[in-house]
Write a protein that holds these residues in place. Structure first.
Motif, PDB file in Angstrom:
ATOM      1  N   ILE A  14       0.858  -1.188   0.000  1.00  0.00           N
ATOM      2  CA  ILE A  14       0.000   0.000   0.000  1.00  0.00           C
ATOM      3  C   ILE A  14       0.890   1.233   0.000  1.00  0.00           C
ATOM      4  O   ILE A  14       1.479   1.595   1.020  1.00  0.00           O
ATOM      5  CB  ILE A  14      -0.938   0.006   1.226  1.00  0.00           C
ATOM      6  CG1 ILE A  14      -1.666  -1.332   1.312  1.00  0.00           C
ATOM      7  CG2 ILE A  14      -1.934   1.167   1.126  1.00  0.00           C
ATOM      8  CD1 ILE A  14      -2.455  -1.513   2.574  1.00  0.00           C
ATOM      9  N   HIS A  15       1.009   1.833  -1.175  1.00  0.00           N
ATOM     10  CA  HIS A  15       1.894   2.987  -1.352  1.00  0.00           C
ATOM     11  C   HIS A  15       1.045   4.252  -1.284  1.00  0.00           C
ATOM     12  O   HIS A  15       0.192   4.483  -2.148  1.00  0.00           O
ATOM     13  CB  HIS A  15       2.590   2.931  -2.716  1.00  0.00           C
ATOM     14  CG  HIS A  15       3.449   1.727  -2.936  1.00  0.00           C
ATOM     15  ND1 HIS A  15       4.699   1.800  -3.518  1.00  0.00           N
ATOM     16  CD2 HIS A  15       3.246   0.406  -2.662  1.00  0.00           C
ATOM     17  CE1 HIS A  15       5.233   0.601  -3.579  1.00  0.00           C
ATOM     18  NE2 HIS A  15       4.371  -0.279  -3.074  1.00  0.00           N
ATOM     19  N   ALA A  41       4.123   1.810   2.586  1.00  0.00           N
ATOM     20  CA  ALA A  41       5.092   2.612   1.832  1.00  0.00           C
ATOM     21  C   ALA A  41       4.546   4.026   1.678  1.00  0.00           C
ATOM     22  O   ALA A  41       3.345   4.221   1.489  1.00  0.00           O
ATOM     23  CB  ALA A  41       5.367   2.011   0.463  1.00  0.00           C
ATOM     24  N   VAL A  42       5.445   4.984   1.786  1.00  0.00           N
ATOM     25  CA  VAL A  42       5.104   6.378   1.461  1.00  0.00           C
ATOM     26  C   VAL A  42       6.009   6.775   0.312  1.00  0.00           C
ATOM     27  O   VAL A  42       7.230   6.618   0.403  1.00  0.00           O
ATOM     28  CB  VAL A  42       5.324   7.320   2.657  1.00  0.00           C
ATOM     29  CG1 VAL A  42       5.160   8.774   2.221  1.00  0.00           C
ATOM     30  CG2 VAL A  42       4.363   6.989   3.794  1.00  0.00           C
ATOM     31  N   GLY A  67      11.955   3.160  13.083  1.00  0.00           N
ATOM     32  CA  GLY A  67      11.341   2.295  14.088  1.00  0.00           C
ATOM     33  C   GLY A  67      10.043   1.687  13.614  1.00  0.00           C
ATOM     34  O   GLY A  67       9.475   0.838  14.287  1.00  0.00           O
ATOM     35  N   THR A  68       9.539   2.110  12.474  1.00  0.00           N
ATOM     36  CA  THR A  68       8.406   1.433  11.835  1.00  0.00           C
ATOM     37  C   THR A  68       8.969   0.666  10.636  1.00  0.00           C
ATOM     38  O   THR A  68      10.108   0.877  10.230  1.00  0.00           O
ATOM     39  CB  THR A  68       7.343   2.420  11.319  1.00  0.00           C
ATOM     40  OG1 THR A  68       7.818   3.031  10.106  1.00  0.00           O
ATOM     41  CG2 THR A  68       7.042   3.514  12.338  1.00  0.00           C
ATOM     42  N   SER A  69       8.145  -0.193  10.068  1.00  0.00           N
ATOM     43  CA  SER A  69       8.632  -0.964   8.921  1.00  0.00           C
ATOM     44  C   SER A  69       8.236  -0.320   7.597  1.00  0.00           C
ATOM     45  O   SER A  69       8.411  -0.918   6.541  1.00  0.00           O
ATOM     46  CB  SER A  69       8.125  -2.398   8.995  1.00  0.00           C
ATOM     47  OG  SER A  69       6.721  -2.396   9.071  1.00  0.00           O
ATOM     48  N   VAL A  70       7.701   0.894   7.653  1.00  0.00           N
ATOM     49  CA  VAL A  70       7.298   1.558   6.399  1.00  0.00           C
ATOM     50  C   VAL A  70       8.534   1.829   5.545  1.00  0.00           C
ATOM     51  O   VAL A  70       9.621   2.079   6.057  1.00  0.00           O
ATOM     52  CB  VAL A  70       6.546   2.883   6.688  1.00  0.00           C
ATOM     53  CG1 VAL A  70       7.475   3.953   7.228  1.00  0.00           C
ATOM     54  CG2 VAL A  70       5.810   3.373   5.457  1.00  0.00           C
ATOM     55  N   ARG A  71       8.342   1.739   4.225  1.00  0.00           N
ATOM     56  CA  ARG A  71       9.427   2.094   3.292  1.00  0.00           C
ATOM     57  C   ARG A  71       9.147   3.479   2.736  1.00  0.00           C
ATOM     58  O   ARG A  71       8.031   3.766   2.298  1.00  0.00           O
ATOM     59  CB  ARG A  71       9.491   1.131   2.126  1.00  0.00           C
ATOM     60  CG  ARG A  71       9.496  -0.303   2.526  1.00  0.00           C
ATOM     61  CD  ARG A  71      10.797  -0.722   3.212  1.00  0.00           C
ATOM     62  NE  ARG A  71      10.801  -2.165   3.260  1.00  0.00           N
ATOM     63  CZ  ARG A  71      11.277  -2.931   2.294  1.00  0.00           C
ATOM     64  NH1 ARG A  71      11.846  -2.432   1.250  1.00  0.00           N
ATOM     65  NH2 ARG A  71      11.182  -4.240   2.401  1.00  0.00           N
ATOM     66  N   ALA A 187      -1.194   1.908  -5.323  1.00  0.00           N
ATOM     67  CA  ALA A 187      -0.611   3.226  -5.028  1.00  0.00           C
ATOM     68  C   ALA A 187      -1.746   4.234  -5.076  1.00  0.00           C
ATOM     69  O   ALA A 187      -2.522   4.274  -6.035  1.00  0.00           O
ATOM     70  CB  ALA A 187       0.460   3.579  -6.057  1.00  0.00           C
ATOM     71  N   VAL A 188      -1.825   5.041  -4.027  1.00  0.00           N
ATOM     72  CA  VAL A 188      -2.988   5.900  -3.824  1.00  0.00           C
ATOM     73  C   VAL A 188      -2.536   7.298  -3.413  1.00  0.00           C
ATOM     74  O   VAL A 188      -1.801   7.439  -2.445  1.00  0.00           O
ATOM     75  CB  VAL A 188      -3.871   5.310  -2.696  1.00  0.00           C
ATOM     76  CG1 VAL A 188      -5.060   6.197  -2.417  1.00  0.00           C
ATOM     77  CG2 VAL A 188      -4.304   3.902  -3.053  1.00  0.00           C
ATOM     78  N   ALA A 189      -3.001   8.292  -4.141  1.00  0.00           N
ATOM     79  CA  ALA A 189      -2.687   9.677  -3.759  1.00  0.00           C
ATOM     80  C   ALA A 189      -3.920  10.340  -3.158  1.00  0.00           C
ATOM     81  O   ALA A 189      -4.052  10.468  -1.937  1.00  0.00           O
ATOM     82  CB  ALA A 189      -2.162  10.456  -4.961  1.00  0.00           C
ATOM     83  N   SER A 190      -4.867  10.751  -4.000  1.00  0.00           N
ATOM     84  CA  SER A 190      -5.956  11.596  -3.510  1.00  0.00           C
ATOM     85  C   SER A 190      -6.860  10.893  -2.502  1.00  0.00           C
ATOM     86  O   SER A 190      -7.348  11.540  -1.563  1.00  0.00           O
ATOM     87  CB  SER A 190      -6.775  12.135  -4.689  1.00  0.00           C
ATOM     88  OG  SER A 190      -7.238  11.085  -5.486  1.00  0.00           O
TER      89      SER A 190
END
Ligand SMILES: Cc1ncc(COP(=O)(O)OP(=O)(O)O)c(N)n1
Ligand SMILES: Cc1ncsc1CCOP(=O)(O)O
Ligand SMILES: [Mg+2]
Length: 212
Positions: A14-15, A41-42, A67-71, A187-190
């Motif tokens: 989930i980006h 993911a960001v 400290g988080t696993s987000v990429r 992948a999601v923006a808005s």
């Protein structure tokens, strides 16, 4: 900036693509909140910022989400991604080729590439991409000048080649059909960043992916 302590080796599904009027503390707080909901993911996509501002914003994000696993993935520019200590880069059709980014990247650094069809996905795979961003799947108002939506069958073909992140017009309601078409993630923006309640929107996407 401390080193990131937790780095997942699972490819993110989930980006959240940044899409803000300004890249300030409030934007950082929104991204922290959506990551707490399970966004993994960001992608820093900030076309209005200078190179220096992109690196600064990304470094803050890397620091705050340590400290988080987000990429943390940077759009377009592998040099800025590396300078900011990000975890990856997403490359478009006119950016540095995937193979060139791969040569610069340390082990474990994610390299994704935009694809419109399976041939382009095969090329990205041959160059060493970890994933392909496949779209536009649906119409979007976030970006102009895109080709017509490719549709779910083209997504399905590309998704047979490499893990496919479906992009454009994605929201929680559309997650079941893109995942049924073989997408690995979205992948999601808005639907997140322009939502009046980004954390709730993010949770809806996380839940939809978990159910798909
Ligand atoms: C996951 C993902 N897929 C596709 C894109 C589109 O990237 P690009 O073609 O480089 O277009 P811009 O985002 O730069 O306008 C993406 N950003 N992420
Ligand atoms: C960068 C990009 N490339 C194709 S669609 C898009 C933006 C997707 O935005 P949204 O999720 O708001 O449709
Ligand atoms: Mg790009």
């Amino acid at each position: 900036m401390p080193a990131k302590e937790v780095r997942s080796d699972v490819l993110p599904r989930i980006h959240c693509i940044t899409h803000f009027g300004s890249y300030d503390d409030e934007a950082i707080a929104v991204l922290e909140a959506v990551v707490r909901q399970g966004v993994d993911a960001v992608q820093v996509r900030a076309k209005s910022l200078s190179d220096r501002q992109i690196v600064a914003f990304t470094r803050i994000l890397v620091d705050r989400l340590a400290g988080t696993s987000v990429r943390i993935i940077v759009n377009d520019r592998v040099d800025l991604a590396l300078a900011a200590g990000a975890d990856g880069v997403h490359l478009g059709r006119d950016d540095v080729p995937v193979a060139a980014a791969r040569r610069l990247a340390p082990l474990g650094f994610l390299v994704g590439g935009t694809c419109r069809n399976a041939d382009q996905a095969r090329e990205a795979k041959a160059q060493g991409a970890d994933y392909v961003g496949v779209g536009p799947v649906y119409p979007t108002t976030t970006k102009s000048g895109l080709p017509n939506p490719i549709g779910l069958e083209t997504l399905r073909d590309a998704a047979r080649v490499l893990p496919a992140i479906a992009i454009s017009g994605i929201n929680a309601e559309r997650v079941p059909e893109v995942m049924a078409a073989g997408a690995y993630g979205v992948a999601v923006a808005s639907a997140i960043c322009r939502s009046p309640q980004p954390a709730i929107a993010a949770r809806g996407l996380v839940d939809a992916i978990a159910l798909a």
